[in-house]
Design a protein around this motif. Structure first.
Motif, short mmCIF file in Angstrom:
data_model
loop_
_atom_site.label_atom_id
_atom_site.label_comp_id
_atom_site.label_asym_id
_atom_site.label_seq_id
_atom_site.Cartn_x
_atom_site.Cartn_y
_atom_site.Cartn_z
N LEU A 39 0.83 -1.20 0.00
CA LEU A 39 0.00 0.00 0.00
C LEU A 39 0.87 1.26 0.00
O LEU A 39 0.57 2.23 -0.70
CB LEU A 39 -0.94 0.00 1.21
N MET A 40 1.94 1.22 0.76
CA MET A 40 2.86 2.36 0.85
C MET A 40 3.44 2.68 -0.54
O MET A 40 3.43 3.83 -0.98
CB MET A 40 3.97 2.00 1.84
N VAL A 41 3.91 1.66 -1.23
CA VAL A 41 4.49 1.85 -2.56
C VAL A 41 3.42 2.26 -3.56
O VAL A 41 3.64 3.14 -4.40
CB VAL A 41 5.22 0.56 -3.01
N ALA A 42 2.24 1.65 -3.46
CA ALA A 42 1.16 1.98 -4.39
C ALA A 42 0.72 3.44 -4.25
O ALA A 42 0.50 4.12 -5.25
CB ALA A 42 -0.03 1.05 -4.15
N LEU A 43 0.61 3.93 -3.02
CA LEU A 43 0.23 5.33 -2.83
C LEU A 43 1.25 6.28 -3.45
O LEU A 43 0.89 7.26 -4.10
CB LEU A 43 0.07 5.64 -1.34
N ILE A 73 -3.72 16.61 -4.95
CA ILE A 73 -4.11 15.22 -4.71
C ILE A 73 -2.90 14.30 -4.88
O ILE A 73 -2.64 13.43 -4.05
CB ILE A 73 -5.25 14.80 -5.66
N GLY A 74 -2.16 14.49 -5.97
CA GLY A 74 -0.99 13.64 -6.22
C GLY A 74 0.07 13.80 -5.14
O GLY A 74 0.63 12.81 -4.65
N ILE A 75 0.34 15.03 -4.77
CA ILE A 75 1.36 15.27 -3.73
C ILE A 75 0.87 14.72 -2.39
O ILE A 75 1.65 14.16 -1.61
CB ILE A 75 1.70 16.76 -3.65
N GLY A 76 -0.44 14.83 -2.14
CA GLY A 76 -0.99 14.28 -0.90
C GLY A 76 -0.85 12.77 -0.84
O GLY A 76 -0.51 12.21 0.22
N LEU A 77 -1.09 12.08 -1.94
CA LEU A 77 -0.92 10.63 -1.97
C LEU A 77 0.54 10.23 -1.78
O LEU A 77 0.85 9.29 -1.06
CB LEU A 77 -1.47 10.05 -3.27
N GLY A 81 2.12 8.03 1.33
CA GLY A 81 3.01 6.88 1.15
C GLY A 81 4.33 7.08 1.88
O GLY A 81 4.86 6.15 2.51
N PHE A 82 4.86 8.31 1.83
CA PHE A 82 6.12 8.58 2.52
C PHE A 82 5.94 8.49 4.03
O PHE A 82 6.79 7.94 4.74
CB PHE A 82 6.64 9.96 2.13
#
Length: 89
Positions: A39-43, A73-77, A81-82
Motif C-alpha cells: 500500500l505504501m508503494v502503491a500510494l 491530490i498527487g502530492i498528498g498521496l 506513502g512517505f
C-alpha cells in the motif's frame, strides 16, 4: 594438532552468547501487516502518476476542471506513502 586453552574458551563463550541471544529475544517484537508495504508503494506511485498527468495535460487530467487541485491530490498521496514508511517495521 592440539588446540590452545584460550581458543576453547573463546569458542565456548561465543556459543554461550548465541544461546543467550536466542533465549532472551524480546517477546513483543511488532511487525507491520503484510499489506503495509504494498500500500505504501502503491500510494507513492499513484501520486506520482497523478502529478505527471497533471503536468502533461495542464491540470485537465485525471479530474477535469479541478486544475491545480490534481497536483495537490498527487502530492498528498505521495506524502501519505512517505509517511507510512515511518510506521513500517
Amino acid at each position: 594438532m592440539p588446540e590452545s586453552k584460550k581458543r576453547k574458551k573463546v569458542v565456548q563463550r561465543r556459543k554461550e552468547q548465541a544461546r543467550y541471544k536466542q533465549e532472551h529475544q524480546p517477546a513483543g517484537v511488532k511487525r507491520s501487516p503484510r499489506w503495509w508495504a504494498p500500500l505504501m508503494v502503491a500510494l507513492a506511485l499513484i501520486g506520482l502518476l497523478i502529478v505527471v498527468l497533471a503536468y502533461i495535460t495542464g491540470g485537465n487530467a485525471p479530474i477535469p476542471g479541478f486544475g491545480n487541485g490534481n497536483l495537490f491530490i498527487g502530492i498528498g498521496l505521495m506524502l501519505a506513502g512517505f509517511l507510512m514508511t515511518m510506521g513500517w517495521k
